[in-house]
Every structure is written in structure tokens, then in C-alpha cells.
Design a protein around this motif. Sequence first.
Motif, PDB file in Angstrom:
ATOM      1  N   ARG A 199      13.171  -3.424   0.580  1.00 22.58           N
ATOM      2  CA  ARG A 199      14.202  -3.554  -0.429  1.00 22.58           C
ATOM      3  C   ARG A 199      13.903  -2.619  -1.589  1.00 22.58           C
ATOM      4  NH1 ARG A 199      15.069  -9.500  -2.753  1.00 22.58           N
ATOM      5  NH2 ARG A 199      15.706  -8.983  -4.849  1.00 22.58           N
ATOM      6  N   LEU A 200      14.868  -1.814  -1.952  1.00 24.16           N
ATOM      7  CA  LEU A 200      14.668  -0.829  -3.015  1.00 24.16           C
ATOM      8  C   LEU A 200      15.812  -0.911  -4.018  1.00 24.16           C
ATOM      9  CD1 LEU A 200      13.887   2.206  -0.673  1.00 24.16           C
ATOM     10  CD2 LEU A 200      12.207   0.901  -1.978  1.00 24.16           C
ATOM     11  N   GLY A 201      15.467  -0.793  -5.286  1.00 25.98           N
ATOM     12  CA  GLY A 201      16.496  -0.776  -6.322  1.00 25.98           C
ATOM     13  C   GLY A 201      16.921   0.668  -6.537  1.00 25.98           C
ATOM     14  N   THR A 202      18.220   0.934  -6.457  1.00 26.62           N
ATOM     15  CA  THR A 202      18.657   2.321  -6.655  1.00 26.62           C
ATOM     16  C   THR A 202      18.357   2.780  -8.090  1.00 26.62           C
ATOM     17  OG1 THR A 202      20.872   1.429  -7.005  1.00 26.62           O
ATOM     18  CG2 THR A 202      20.432   2.433  -4.877  1.00 26.62           C
ATOM     19  N   ILE A 258      12.292  17.143  -6.024  1.00 29.91           N
ATOM     20  CA  ILE A 258      12.766  15.812  -6.414  1.00 29.91           C
ATOM     21  C   ILE A 258      12.220  14.747  -5.463  1.00 29.91           C
ATOM     22  CG2 ILE A 258      14.866  14.386  -6.460  1.00 29.91           C
ATOM     23  CD1 ILE A 258      16.265  16.842  -7.763  1.00 29.91           C
ATOM     24  N   MET A 259      12.246  15.055  -4.185  1.00 30.28           N
ATOM     25  CA  MET A 259      11.700  14.088  -3.212  1.00 30.28           C
ATOM     26  C   MET A 259      10.224  13.844  -3.482  1.00 30.28           C
ATOM     27  SD  MET A 259      13.417  15.194   0.382  1.00 30.28           S
ATOM     28  CE  MET A 259      15.178  15.156   0.675  1.00 30.28           C
ATOM     29  N   GLN A 260       9.518  14.915  -3.814  1.00 32.02           N
ATOM     30  CA  GLN A 260       8.092  14.810  -4.090  1.00 32.02           C
ATOM     31  C   GLN A 260       7.840  13.971  -5.345  1.00 32.02           C
ATOM     32  OE1 GLN A 260       5.648  15.212  -2.183  1.00 32.02           O
ATOM     33  NE2 GLN A 260       4.206  14.672  -3.822  1.00 32.02           N
ATOM     34  N   THR A 261       8.704  14.137  -6.340  1.00 29.31           N
ATOM     35  CA  THR A 261       8.569  13.358  -7.575  1.00 29.31           C
ATOM     36  C   THR A 261       8.656  11.872  -7.260  1.00 29.31           C
ATOM     37  OG1 THR A 261       9.607  15.136  -8.819  1.00 29.31           O
ATOM     38  CG2 THR A 261       9.597  12.973  -9.862  1.00 29.31           C
ATOM     39  N   VAL A 262       9.651  11.504  -6.473  1.00 32.12           N
ATOM     40  CA  VAL A 262       9.830  10.089  -6.138  1.00 32.12           C
ATOM     41  C   VAL A 262       8.645   9.589  -5.319  1.00 32.12           C
ATOM     42  CG1 VAL A 262      11.297   8.402  -4.964  1.00 32.12           C
ATOM     43  CG2 VAL A 262      12.338  10.303  -6.208  1.00 32.12           C
ATOM     44  N   GLN A 263       8.227  10.412  -4.388  1.00 30.05           N
ATOM     45  CA  GLN A 263       7.108  10.004  -3.547  1.00 30.05           C
ATOM     46  C   GLN A 263       5.843   9.783  -4.376  1.00 30.05           C
ATOM     47  OE1 GLN A 263       6.783  11.909   0.173  1.00 30.05           O
ATOM     48  NE2 GLN A 263       4.642  11.372   0.482  1.00 30.05           N
ATOM     49  N   ALA A 264       5.621  10.692  -5.324  1.00 31.13           N
ATOM     50  CA  ALA A 264       4.401  10.583  -6.130  1.00 31.13           C
ATOM     51  C   ALA A 264       4.464   9.399  -7.089  1.00 31.13           C
ATOM     52  CB  ALA A 264       4.180  11.874  -6.901  1.00 31.13           C
ATOM     53  N   GLN A 265       5.666   9.096  -7.605  1.00 32.00           N
ATOM     54  CA  GLN A 265       5.749   8.018  -8.594  1.00 32.00           C
ATOM     55  C   GLN A 265       5.902   6.652  -7.952  1.00 32.00           C
ATOM     56  OE1 GLN A 265       8.829   8.910 -11.411  1.00 32.00           O
ATOM     57  NE2 GLN A 265       7.734  10.647 -12.266  1.00 32.00           N
ATOM     58  N   LEU A 266       6.789   6.562  -6.962  1.00 29.73           N
ATOM     59  CA  LEU A 266       7.101   5.247  -6.395  1.00 29.73           C
ATOM     60  C   LEU A 266       6.488   5.042  -5.021  1.00 29.73           C
ATOM     61  CD1 LEU A 266      10.894   5.004  -7.333  1.00 29.73           C
ATOM     62  CD2 LEU A 266       8.937   4.227  -8.652  1.00 29.73           C
ATOM     63  N   GLY A 267       6.299   6.103  -4.280  1.00 27.23           N
ATOM     64  CA  GLY A 267       5.759   5.981  -2.931  1.00 27.23           C
ATOM     65  C   GLY A 267       6.752   6.488  -1.896  1.00 27.23           C
ATOM     66  N   ALA A 268       6.215   6.738  -0.703  1.00 22.06           N
ATOM     67  CA  ALA A 268       7.045   7.336   0.342  1.00 22.06           C
ATOM     68  C   ALA A 268       8.214   6.439   0.742  1.00 22.06           C
ATOM     69  CB  ALA A 268       6.185   7.654   1.568  1.00 22.06           C
ATOM     70  N   VAL A 269       8.057   5.123   0.606  1.00 20.36           N
ATOM     71  CA  VAL A 269       9.156   4.223   0.983  1.00 20.36           C
ATOM     72  C   VAL A 269      10.426   4.501   0.202  1.00 20.36           C
ATOM     73  CG1 VAL A 269       8.188   2.102   1.971  1.00 20.36           C
ATOM     74  CG2 VAL A 269       8.055   2.468  -0.488  1.00 20.36           C
ATOM     75  N   ALA A 270      10.266   4.963  -1.047  1.00 15.30           N
ATOM     76  CA  ALA A 270      11.438   5.126  -1.916  1.00 15.30           C
ATOM     77  C   ALA A 270      12.028   6.536  -1.868  1.00 15.30           C
ATOM     78  CB  ALA A 270      11.050   4.787  -3.353  1.00 15.30           C
ATOM     79  N   PRO A 289      -7.364   7.339  -5.465  1.00 13.67           N
ATOM     80  CA  PRO A 289      -6.813   8.216  -6.505  1.00 13.67           C
ATOM     81  C   PRO A 289      -5.519   7.668  -7.107  1.00 13.67           C
ATOM     82  CG  PRO A 289      -7.174   9.443  -4.442  1.00 13.67           C
ATOM     83  CD  PRO A 289      -7.494   8.020  -4.172  1.00 13.67           C
ATOM     84  N   LEU A 290      -4.682   7.035  -6.276  1.00 11.52           N
ATOM     85  CA  LEU A 290      -3.433   6.464  -6.788  1.00 11.52           C
ATOM     86  C   LEU A 290      -3.737   5.313  -7.734  1.00 11.52           C
ATOM     87  CD1 LEU A 290      -1.121   6.316  -3.628  1.00 11.52           C
ATOM     88  CD2 LEU A 290      -1.363   8.101  -5.338  1.00 11.52           C
ATOM     89  N   GLY A 341       0.792  -1.224   0.000  1.00 12.73           N
ATOM     90  CA  GLY A 341       0.000   0.000   0.000  1.00 12.73           C
ATOM     91  C   GLY A 341       0.824   1.274   0.000  1.00 12.73           C
ATOM     92  N   GLY A 342       2.097   1.179   0.344  1.00  9.11           N
ATOM     93  CA  GLY A 342       2.941   2.377   0.347  1.00  9.11           C
ATOM     94  C   GLY A 342       3.469   2.733  -1.028  1.00  9.11           C
ATOM     95  N   PHE A 343       3.217   1.887  -2.030  1.00  6.60           N
ATOM     96  CA  PHE A 343       3.691   2.206  -3.376  1.00  6.60           C
ATOM     97  C   PHE A 343       2.720   3.155  -4.071  1.00  6.60           C
ATOM     98  CE2 PHE A 343       6.197  -1.926  -3.352  1.00  6.60           C
ATOM     99  CZ  PHE A 343       7.419  -1.282  -3.267  1.00  6.60           C
ATOM    100  N   ALA A 344       3.273   4.009  -4.930  1.00  2.00           N
ATOM    101  CA  ALA A 344       2.444   5.008  -5.607  1.00  2.00           C
ATOM    102  C   ALA A 344       2.140   4.595  -7.048  1.00  2.00           C
ATOM    103  CB  ALA A 344       3.128   6.358  -5.546  1.00  2.00           C
ATOM    104  N   ALA A 345       1.535   5.533  -7.785  1.00  2.00           N
ATOM    105  CA  ALA A 345       0.928   5.227  -9.083  1.00  2.00           C
ATOM    106  C   ALA A 345       1.865   4.567 -10.100  1.00  2.00           C
ATOM    107  CB  ALA A 345       0.323   6.495  -9.664  1.00  2.00           C
ATOM    108  N   LEU A 346       3.089   5.082 -10.219  1.00  2.00           N
ATOM    109  CA  LEU A 346       3.973   4.526 -11.244  1.00  2.00           C
ATOM    110  C   LEU A 346       4.340   3.079 -10.913  1.00  2.00           C
ATOM    111  CD1 LEU A 346       5.659   5.008 -13.825  1.00  2.00           C
ATOM    112  CD2 LEU A 346       7.533   5.745 -12.350  1.00  2.00           C
ATOM    113  N   SER A 347       4.689   2.830  -9.637  1.00  2.00           N
ATOM    114  CA  SER A 347       5.027   1.460  -9.214  1.00  2.00           C
ATOM    115  C   SER A 347       3.854   0.529  -9.477  1.00  2.00           C
ATOM    116  CB  SER A 347       5.318   1.427  -7.718  1.00  2.00           C
ATOM    117  OG  SER A 347       6.322   2.330  -7.376  1.00  2.00           O
TER     118      SER A 347
END
Length: 632
Positions: free
Chosen positions: A506-509, A564-576, A177-178, A141-147
Motif C-alpha cells: 500500500r502506497l500513498g500517492t 526522478i525514479m532514483q530520487t524516489v528509490q533513495a528516499q522511500l525505497g524501491a517499492v515506491a 548505510p540506509l 526492509g524495502g523502505f529507504a532512509a527518508l521513510s
Amino acid sequence: MAEYSAYHRRSVEQPQEFWAEKAALIDWHRPFDRVLDAGRKPFAAWFPGGLTNLCHNAVDRHLATRGAQPALVWESTEVDRSRSYSYAELHQEVQRMAAILLRHGVGQGDRVLIYMPMIPEAVFAMLACVRIGAIHSVVFGGFAALSLATRIDDATPKMVISSDAGSRAGRVVPYKPLLDEAIERATHKPGHVLMVDRGLQPFTPLPGRDLDYAAERAAVGDREVPCAWVEATHPSYILYTSGTTGRPKGVQRDTGGYAVALATSMRDIFCGSPGGTYFCTSDIGWVVGHSYIVYGPLIHGMTTVLYEGTPVRPDAGILWRLAEKHRAQVMFSSPTAVRVLKRFDTAFMRERDLSSLERLFLAGEPLDEPTASWIAEALGKPVVDNYWQTETGWPILGIPAGVQALEPKPGSPGVAMPGYKVGILDELSGEPVPPGQKGVLAIEWPLPPGCMQTVWGDDKRFVDTYWSTFATRQVYSTFDWGVADERGYVTILGRTDDVINVAGHRLGTREIEESISSHAAVAEVAVVGAADELKGQQAVAFVVPRDATRAASAEARAELAAQIMQTVQAQLGAVARPARVLFVSMLPKTRSGKLLRRSIQALCEQRAPGDLTTLEDPTALEQIRGALVSQP
Ligand code: AMP
């Protein structure tokens, strides 16, 4: 170590006999023809010819003896509610959910994507899928729209099951919405979205596509839905995990082997008693949640606790109050959760009656010795580290207390679990290294039952990714560095690839880099994992802006970093989301253009940058060093 040694030796030297015996721990509708089909190495087909069903083994087979026993207990400190379902009630709810799936055309082999908070309906959904032979794919559930969109396109689900919202630390986290955005982005369109409306966040259903769970549940009534007997090798689920490329890998799990492996682990590793309570604080979006919130405890006839909440809300005593309330026998959590608790008084634990508790298991990331001894002392119970991966589905290394209560070794998750022929191999030659020497932790063919069958839809990627690390031998690479001692205790020394581990996630850089690169102001980026006291590691991004003025002042940098942080949060989620974004005008690379990640990471951790003979421009490293000091 005699008992353990004989047990483990038998498991790897006579796997057919060993696993045939363990297979008796579960119910089979039709016996298997063979224990292992070795015809397609490095693939391994366990129990071919056998017919079984995961839901039958987790639920139905207990009805006669445990119908009234609580099977699933839900506790939410987010919405201040709890609910308990006996095995008989769980059976009924799962059949209702299965009837809804069937009613809307979901059948055997179809995929169902589950994007849900930690609520009982998520467990009903998982069990309902395997009941009818559909394949679930739970997305955290912590993943965002792109993920989510990437996973929808890879799994091509016929149906998505979701909810209006989750809640995190008392704040509503909207899911709908996501999900809508993800489906919009995805090329594949699921036929239906089944919405469990919790009443947390108003939403507008899309007519024709969105279904209301409450209405559907009422419509199917008490229809009986028998278990579909599937081949032991039939996929039960896909669970996505990060790797070195930007594209997540769909770990595909079988049915029969998984059930046998989990049943074995419940007895030999976790020492759970049927009728006892298992309390695992993970999330159903992760492999630990699949194996040890849902399937393992239920297959073993235990009561499982599903907890929606954090370890510190309303206070740091919550986990132990729940453990006391439900008389937990086995607990499973993560080192990060314990490090968070370490900031609080141990009275939170000491004041509770934890006499039912036998062991606390911790996994998902390295367990440091001070954290392990702090919690062991506070609880007065053994704390057991165990090491595994999404790919394996159950522990590779641990302490098999059900076989022999081996003395744990500080800093080591333990010894090889049954069926795992673990080796520490030289990075270049692939030859085993002597005890005390660092090497790549590898597993010889076959991976034991329960481990990944393949990468969903991509057999080649399975072979190329996991079985092709060494030219000289075809072994499974864990992509972890390890060192073994004379007795076989292995210590994990971090990843060999570009995967990082933030609070056990686990996150892929590469994934994070791709997301950051999508910001129009970014020319180049490198993301590394840097040691962090609380979370084990945190992601740090070094960004080269297209236009140097965007990083010319502290204010400009702060603004761009936030975007940039917001971009990642919106695309992948707060975990990333990276913990720090720093700016440089060039990145350290080799003369052939490869990023020197290990050197960047070393500087982040205030270590020497290592071998720099191939470095193209030494000033690039100086910039990294400078940014770490001068940029907050
Ligand atoms: P995941 O697939 O998300 O469970 O992540 C698996 C990775 O987490 C492993 O490859 C290790 O790098 C790390 N890991 C998991 N458990 C442990 C442990 N007990 N000790 C050290 N590292 C661990």
C-alpha cells in the motif's frame, strides 16, 4: 447460511458474550473486569483489567506440550540456508534477546524499531519486545532512509535492531548505510543500534551506539527473563501505513484483544491445527507477516515457516517444495505472487506431494477470477480470498470455513467476519445502500478485538481520519468502495482515497509526490495508480519540469525520468519507485486548484475521464492523453 448467520449475528449483537467465550482461547494472568469498555467512543478498549502477555501466549504456554515441536522454521534461498527452532529453543532465543534489551535499558512501554531482513533474529526481536512489554515497530526492509527517518521520529525508539544486509533475488541489499543515513536525518536519536551481522556486507560499527548481537548474546548467556504481565490494552506494536497525506500513520495495536482475535481467526477462518504447519509468504514488515507469520500461528501452537526469497528463485517450484518439505497445512500468499507463477508450468505444483495442504489463502489486493481459478485448479485445493487492512490486523471479509464452509463467490473475498458490522454506505448521505449498489465499505462501532486502538501519539488523527467520513453517523471508513449482494458477499471496487496498491504494497500517492517534488528540476507532479496486469496497480507520475528544455527531447526526458525514479528509490525505497514518469507542461485541475486524479487515472487505464465540468483548462487533459501515447 444458517450456521454462519447465527454465528455472525451473535458476534455483533451480543459482542460481550461472544468475545468472552473467545477470550478463553488464550491464557490470562489475571481475568479481565469487563469484555468491552464503551466509555470513549469511537475508541474501544477490549478486556480492560485483564493481564496477559503476547509472548507467553505465543511461546511459553506451549512449552509443556510442544517443547520439542518446531516452532519457527527458517528457509532462505537467498543465502541457501535453513534453520529450525523448537518451541523450547525459540523460548531460549527470545529470552536472550529480551535480556539484551533489558541490559541496555529498554523497558515497558519503550519503543524498539526493527529494520531487518527475513531472518529468525527478527522474530526473536518482535517476541522479545512484547515479552518485556516494550512496543515494537517493524519497518519493511524495502523502505529507504527518508521513510525510515520519518518512522524513527514518530516512534522515538530507544533502540533499533538491524542487520548488515538483506538479499533480494540473489543480490545483497545493504541495510546499515540506509539506517545510518536515516538516523542522521532524524531528529530523534536512538540510544543503541543492535546489529545482527550476517557477514553479507562489511560495515563499521559506531562506537558507543552500535552493539554486536553475537557478543551481546554470548554475554547474557542463558539468563531467564520472565514475561511482563501487561494490561490487555497495553500497546504491543506500532505498524506504519500509508494514507492520503505524506505522513505515514502509526497503527497502534493492543495486546489482549489482538491475541484473542488471532486465536479466533486461526480456528474459524484459517482452520489450522495445533501441531500443523503454517506457511505464509509475506514479509514481517507488513501486517500479514505480523499476524500470520509470527503471532497467529504461534499462538495456535503451529509451526511457522519464515521464508527469505522470491517465489521464482531458484525456480517457480520453490514455494511448493517448501510446502512439501514442511508438510504445510495452511498457506497464505498474495495475488501478485500467484500472477508471477502463472507464467510457469503447473508441473511445478503437480509434481509435489501437497497432501498435507488444506487451503491457500490470498490477500492484500483484489484477487481476479482467472488467477484464483488457475491456482485452485493447479493445486486441487480451495483458494480463499480474504480482505483486510493494516488497521484491522485480521480479516474483515472472508470465508469462515471453521464455522461453515460457505461457497466462495468469484470476485468477492466473502462475507463479514465475526465482530465486524459491515455496511455499504452512500458516499454523500452515509445511508446504507441496497444490495447491488456501490458505496463506501464502512464498519460500525465497535471495531472488534485486534483492530487498531488509535494512531500512535495522535488520538485526534484517529478520529478525524477514520471516523469522520460522514456527517450523519460516526462509523469507521475503510476507504474502499464495495458492493454487497443479497447474501452479504461483498465485492471490493478499489479505494475511495489516493492510496494505491502495488503488488499488495500500500502506497500513498502523496508520499511519492512529495519525494518527486524534492528533485530540483520538478515544478509540479501528480502520481496516480494505473491498472497493471501483474502487480494490480503501478504508480505513474506526471511531472511539470521547472525548465521545459529538461523535457524537450526523448534523451532529456529519459535522463530526468531516471533521476526522478532514483530520487524516489533513495528516499522511500524501491517499492515506491514509479513505473513510468511522463512529462507535461500543466496538470489537469479544477478551477479551485484541486488535481483531477480520477480523470488522470482513467486516461492511464484508457477509460473516459468522467465529469469534467469543473476542469479549468481542457488542454491539460489532452497533454496527459498525448504523453501516454508519445512517451514510452
Ligand atoms: P494494507 O493495509 O497494506 O493491507 O492494504 C489494505 C488495502 O488493500 C485495503 O484497504 C484494500 O484496498 C486492499 N485489499 C486488501 N485485501 C484485499 C482483497 N482481498 N481484495 C481487494 N482488496 C484488498
